[in-house]
Design a protein around this motif. Structure first.
Motif, PDB file in Angstrom:
ATOM      1  N   MET A 138      -3.461   8.206  -8.886  1.00 46.01           N
ATOM      2  CA  MET A 138      -4.904   8.051  -9.023  1.00 46.01           C
ATOM      3  C   MET A 138      -5.336   6.785  -8.301  1.00 46.01           C
ATOM      4  SD  MET A 138      -7.229   7.674 -12.477  1.00 46.01           S
ATOM      5  CE  MET A 138      -6.774   5.953 -12.734  1.00 46.01           C
ATOM      6  N   LEU A 139      -6.308   6.907  -7.391  1.00 46.52           N
ATOM      7  CA  LEU A 139      -6.818   5.779  -6.619  1.00 46.52           C
ATOM      8  C   LEU A 139      -8.323   5.662  -6.837  1.00 46.52           C
ATOM      9  CD1 LEU A 139      -5.015   6.420  -3.200  1.00 46.52           C
ATOM     10  CD2 LEU A 139      -4.417   4.679  -4.879  1.00 46.52           C
ATOM     11  N   GLN A 140      -8.786   4.448  -7.141  1.00 42.38           N
ATOM     12  CA  GLN A 140     -10.217   4.200  -7.214  1.00 42.38           C
ATOM     13  C   GLN A 140     -10.716   3.840  -5.824  1.00 42.38           C
ATOM     14  OE1 GLN A 140     -11.363   0.961  -9.778  1.00 42.38           O
ATOM     15  NE2 GLN A 140     -13.553   1.173  -9.312  1.00 42.38           N
ATOM     16  N   GLN A 141     -11.654   4.613  -5.294  1.00 37.26           N
ATOM     17  CA  GLN A 141     -12.145   4.401  -3.941  1.00 37.26           C
ATOM     18  C   GLN A 141     -13.335   3.455  -3.909  1.00 37.26           C
ATOM     19  OE1 GLN A 141     -10.332   5.156  -1.671  1.00 37.26           O
ATOM     20  NE2 GLN A 141      -9.147   6.970  -2.179  1.00 37.26           N
ATOM     21  N   ASP A 142     -14.175   3.469  -4.921  1.00 41.63           N
ATOM     22  CA  ASP A 142     -15.318   2.564  -5.009  1.00 41.63           C
ATOM     23  C   ASP A 142     -15.772   2.582  -6.461  1.00 41.63           C
ATOM     24  OD1 ASP A 142     -16.678   5.012  -5.307  1.00 41.63           O
ATOM     25  OD2 ASP A 142     -17.187   5.088  -3.177  1.00 41.63           O
ATOM     26  N   THR A 143     -17.043   2.303  -6.718  1.00 41.25           N
ATOM     27  CA  THR A 143     -17.522   2.310  -8.096  1.00 41.25           C
ATOM     28  C   THR A 143     -18.044   3.673  -8.529  1.00 41.25           C
ATOM     29  OG1 THR A 143     -19.690   1.530  -7.341  1.00 41.25           O
ATOM     30  CG2 THR A 143     -18.103  -0.140  -8.054  1.00 41.25           C
ATOM     31  N   GLU A 144     -17.726   4.712  -7.767  1.00 41.00           N
ATOM     32  CA  GLU A 144     -18.196   6.053  -8.129  1.00 41.00           C
ATOM     33  C   GLU A 144     -17.146   7.143  -8.007  1.00 41.00           C
ATOM     34  OE1 GLU A 144     -21.593   6.877  -5.741  1.00 41.00           O
ATOM     35  OE2 GLU A 144     -22.939   5.602  -6.902  1.00 41.00           O
ATOM     36  N   VAL A 145     -16.033   6.888  -7.330  1.00 44.04           N
ATOM     37  CA  VAL A 145     -15.080   7.960  -7.028  1.00 44.04           C
ATOM     38  C   VAL A 145     -13.664   7.568  -7.425  1.00 44.04           C
ATOM     39  CG1 VAL A 145     -14.059   9.378  -5.208  1.00 44.04           C
ATOM     40  CG2 VAL A 145     -16.496   8.808  -5.125  1.00 44.04           C
ATOM     41  N   LEU A 146     -13.009   8.462  -8.171  1.00 33.84           N
ATOM     42  CA  LEU A 146     -11.564   8.409  -8.388  1.00 33.84           C
ATOM     43  C   LEU A 146     -10.942   9.554  -7.603  1.00 33.84           C
ATOM     44  CD1 LEU A 146     -11.028   7.751 -12.215  1.00 33.84           C
ATOM     45  CD2 LEU A 146     -10.543   6.197 -10.327  1.00 33.84           C
ATOM     46  N   GLU A 147      -9.894   9.252  -6.857  1.00 33.39           N
ATOM     47  CA  GLU A 147      -9.167  10.280  -6.118  1.00 33.39           C
ATOM     48  C   GLU A 147      -7.846  10.546  -6.810  1.00 33.39           C
ATOM     49  OE1 GLU A 147      -7.090  11.069  -1.740  1.00 33.39           O
ATOM     50  OE2 GLU A 147      -8.135   9.180  -2.160  1.00 33.39           O
ATOM     51  N   ILE A 148      -7.543  11.808  -7.055  1.00 27.44           N
ATOM     52  CA  ILE A 148      -6.281  12.213  -7.668  1.00 27.44           C
ATOM     53  C   ILE A 148      -5.444  12.914  -6.605  1.00 27.44           C
ATOM     54  CG2 ILE A 148      -5.162  13.466  -9.540  1.00 27.44           C
ATOM     55  CD1 ILE A 148      -7.050  11.353 -10.560  1.00 27.44           C
ATOM     56  N   ARG A 149      -4.291  12.326  -6.277  1.00 29.13           N
ATOM     57  CA  ARG A 149      -3.349  12.956  -5.354  1.00 29.13           C
ATOM     58  C   ARG A 149      -2.217  13.548  -6.179  1.00 29.13           C
ATOM     59  NH1 ARG A 149      -2.886   8.389  -0.494  1.00 29.13           N
ATOM     60  NH2 ARG A 149      -5.143   8.200  -0.121  1.00 29.13           N
ATOM     61  N   LEU A 150      -2.155  14.868  -6.222  1.00 27.22           N
ATOM     62  CA  LEU A 150      -1.177  15.545  -7.072  1.00 27.22           C
ATOM     63  C   LEU A 150       0.229  15.370  -6.523  1.00 27.22           C
ATOM     64  CD1 LEU A 150      -3.163  18.810  -7.843  1.00 27.22           C
ATOM     65  CD2 LEU A 150      -2.969  16.736  -9.222  1.00 27.22           C
ATOM     66  N   GLY A 151       1.179  15.134  -7.442  1.00 31.96           N
ATOM     67  CA  GLY A 151       2.554  14.871  -7.060  1.00 31.96           C
ATOM     68  C   GLY A 151       3.264  16.097  -6.525  1.00 31.96           C
ATOM     69  N   ASN A 152       4.123  15.843  -5.508  1.00 34.33           N
ATOM     70  CA  ASN A 152       4.920  16.902  -4.906  1.00 34.33           C
ATOM     71  C   ASN A 152       6.251  16.277  -4.484  1.00 34.33           C
ATOM     72  OD1 ASN A 152       5.912  19.174  -3.637  1.00 34.33           O
ATOM     73  ND2 ASN A 152       4.615  18.952  -1.813  1.00 34.33           N
ATOM     74  N   GLY A 153       7.190  16.202  -5.447  1.00 27.69           N
ATOM     75  CA  GLY A 153       8.455  15.522  -5.172  1.00 27.69           C
ATOM     76  C   GLY A 153       8.216  14.029  -5.012  1.00 27.69           C
ATOM     77  N   ASN A 154       8.710  13.458  -3.901  1.00 23.47           N
ATOM     78  CA  ASN A 154       8.490  12.048  -3.611  1.00 23.47           C
ATOM     79  C   ASN A 154       7.153  11.797  -2.932  1.00 23.47           C
ATOM     80  OD1 ASN A 154      10.852  11.163  -4.729  1.00 23.47           O
ATOM     81  ND2 ASN A 154      11.984  11.096  -2.804  1.00 23.47           N
ATOM     82  N   GLU A 155       6.419  12.857  -2.634  1.00 24.93           N
ATOM     83  CA  GLU A 155       5.152  12.723  -1.925  1.00 24.93           C
ATOM     84  C   GLU A 155       3.986  13.023  -2.864  1.00 24.93           C
ATOM     85  OE1 GLU A 155       4.794  11.613   1.147  1.00 24.93           O
ATOM     86  OE2 GLU A 155       6.963  11.351   1.297  1.00 24.93           O
ATOM     87  N   PHE A 156       2.792  12.646  -2.403  1.00 24.98           N
ATOM     88  CA  PHE A 156       1.563  12.966  -3.114  1.00 24.98           C
ATOM     89  C   PHE A 156       0.621  13.623  -2.114  1.00 24.98           C
ATOM     90  CE2 PHE A 156       3.535   9.421  -5.227  1.00 24.98           C
ATOM     91  CZ  PHE A 156       3.502   9.802  -6.559  1.00 24.98           C
ATOM     92  N   ASN A 157       0.062  14.758  -2.493  1.00 26.10           N
ATOM     93  CA  ASN A 157      -0.752  15.545  -1.577  1.00 26.10           C
ATOM     94  C   ASN A 157      -1.908  14.716  -1.031  1.00 26.10           C
ATOM     95  OD1 ASN A 157       0.867  17.771  -2.054  1.00 26.10           O
ATOM     96  ND2 ASN A 157      -0.434  18.548  -3.707  1.00 26.10           N
ATOM     97  N   SER A 158      -2.030  14.687   0.287  1.00 23.17           N
ATOM     98  CA  SER A 158      -3.148  13.987   0.914  1.00 23.17           C
ATOM     99  C   SER A 158      -4.414  14.813   0.737  1.00 23.17           C
ATOM    100  CB  SER A 158      -2.861  13.748   2.396  1.00 23.17           C
ATOM    101  OG  SER A 158      -2.634  14.983   3.058  1.00 23.17           O
ATOM    102  N   GLY A 159      -5.546  14.194   1.066  1.00 23.77           N
ATOM    103  CA  GLY A 159      -6.812  14.899   0.860  1.00 23.77           C
ATOM    104  C   GLY A 159      -7.024  15.163  -0.608  1.00 23.77           C
ATOM    105  N   GLY A 160      -6.886  14.091  -1.401  1.00 21.41           N
ATOM    106  CA  GLY A 160      -6.884  14.222  -2.850  1.00 21.41           C
ATOM    107  C   GLY A 160      -8.159  14.818  -3.427  1.00 21.41           C
TER     108      GLY A 160
END
Length: 500
Positions: A422-444
């Protein structure tokens, strides 16, 4: 049921389904509004609600401390307080745990410990005990970990430091046993010329390898171990050396002081954490080393020293078993994994502090922060390079002094058993990158709502006890006075759960 006080605020429930992806993660959002600015919150499992409750603490303009309890349901948090009451002025700290088979909210006063009776909204004494904490504070009502299962018998005990030593009241089926007193007196130390009492962290491990967990503190860079004899603990400690090259604890350099120190070529190491990293039930040591080749050329290194069996008990080799490197200053190293029998992945947060970075920061009003994930293995224990790296920007204002610290959290937000990012991009958006092994899906997947400028106020916890982690969002002064009374709870929905 206790009649609610007339000043309890009836709050409207902001309850909506946020669909991040029809086949993946979902959040159910509740908004709470407290009657005073919120100082802290805590999730209390199985307490005063179907799935527990959320405790809010705060203070009025006049300094009166207040608490509120909000029941947790499977799909929401009730926005109407079950209870809101003032806290007696003599209360010092709070904690929670099981007294008998029932979880209780506990309060420490100068004369002992009391539990909150929700029905009558009163404090009921359960133990007489004095501690080093004698004078009430005019600040916020803070949490203190004084209720814990020290002897690993499934019952939580009272543990408090006093000027005489460490006091332990073991919980029994009949109540609390007579007090044990261990010879651990607080040390009086100077911090920038100001005296204060230092209370060491307690460590619970089987240090002498007899099958029972002992208590230990670290003092003078060695363990002082109070052995478990089956019915209690030895009053005096045995010494267990730590054969690692460490800076003396009373050194100026230990606390990061740089006055009158030649920074052109120096290294300083200290113990950062003691934890079971590889799941073998033995204590392991994480050290942090600061390496300096000049004022604008510094970096830090974490090193792992695994606890190993020896005839004298747990032993630590001088050479590290793994290193968590960085090319900048590491400000935090957190562990992932709740299962004590499993190894812990490590997350390092760092930034560079060179002359070029400082000039760039003055122009861009931002600093690049690296968040790196090191997954545990066997050989090597941790990889020399991170398994995954994310980069965020810390932004600041030279005029107001406010700093935007983005939240970065790892956890299973969709209940599929894999860690997500989970990444906070600013004061309005949280991005969730779903786990896939050792990677996390881009374009969260994105979730939008009002977020704080200080991402440390965004916490991850399992609020309602299901398989998916949840997000609790608080607010600070930089977000405006109107926001400080509010708390948002985002209940993660497992991928196999239907929409209500």
């Amino acid at each position: 049921m206790h009649t609610r006080c007339s000043d309890i605020i009836r709050m409207s429930l902001f309850y909506s389904l946020i669909s991040l992806n029809a086949a993946n993660a979902q959040f159910l959002e509740s908004e709470l509004e407290f009657s005073v600015p919120i100082d802290s919150h805590r999730v209390l499992s199985s307490y005063a609600g179907e799935h527990g409750s959320i405790l809010l603490t705060g203070r009025t303009e006049g300094g009166e401390k207040r608490i509120g309890l909000y029941p947790i349901m499977q799909k929401s948090v009730d926005a109407t307080a079950l209870l809101e009451i003032p806290v007696p002025s003599e209360v010092l700290f709070f904690d929670s745990g099981h007294v008998g088979k029932k979880i209780e909210l506990l309060f420490l006063t100068p004369n002992g410990i009391s539990r909150l009776d929700v029905e009558s909204a009163t404090l009921i004494p359960i133990a007489d005990i004095r501690s080093i904490f004698r004078t009430p504070s005019h600040g916020p009502l803070n949490e203190l970990d004084f209720f814990m299962d020290v002897n690993q018998d499934g019952r939580e005990d009272i543990v408090l430091t006093d000027f005489e030593g460490l006091k332990i009241l073991l919980q029994t089926p009949e109540g609390f046993a007579p007090q044990d007193l261990l010879n651990i007196r607080p040390e009086l130390r100077l911090n920038r010329g100001e005296p204060h009492y230092h209370v060491e962290t307690l460590h619970h491990f089987d240090f002498n390898l007899d099958g029972q967990k002992d208590l230990a503190i670290i003092r003078d860079n060695q363990f002082l171990v109070f052995e478990n004899n089956g019915s209690g603990y030895a009053a005096d400690a045995k010494t267990l050396p730590i054969d690692i090259d460490l800076e003396p604890e009373d050194s100026d350099r230990y606390d990061g002081e740089v006055v009158d120190i030649d920074q052109s070529d120096y290294r300083v190491s200290r113990i950062d954490k003691v934890a079971d990293l590889n799941g073998d039930s033995l204590p392991d040591i994480l050290t942090i080393t600061t390496v300096s080749a000049g004022l604008f050329n510094k970096h830090t290194e974490y090193r792992v020293h695994l606890g190993k069996n020896s005839a004298e008990g747990v032993h630590f080799e001088p050479d590290e078993d793994a290193e968590i490197p960085s090319d900048g200053i590491q400000v935090d190293l957190s562990m992932l994994g709740e299962d004590e029998t499993q190894g812990k992945d490590l997350v390092s947060t760092s930034f560079r502090i060179g002359f070029g970075e400082i000039i760039s920061a003055l122009f861009s009003r931002s600093i690049k922060v690296n968040v790196e994930l090191f997954r545990i293995g066997t050989d090597p224990l941790y990889p020399p390079k991170p398994d995954y790296r994310a980069r965020v920007r810390l932004r600041f204002s030279l005029s107001t002094g406010f700093v935007n610290v983005p939240a970065v959290r790892f956890g299973d937000f969709d209940g599929d058993g894999s860690s997500d990012l989970m990444l906070q991009q600013d004061t309005e958006v949280l991005e969730i990158r779903l786990g896939n092994g050792n990677e996390f899906n881009s374009g969260g997947l994105e979730w939008k709502t009002t977020l704080p400028r200080d991402g440390t106020l965004i916490k991850v916890a399992n609020v309602n006890g299901d398989s998916a982690l949840d997000v609790v969002v608080g607010y600070g002064r930089a977000d405006g006075e109107g926001m400080r009374n509010r708390l948002r709870v985002l209940l993660g929905q497992a991928i196999d759960e239907g929409v209500p």
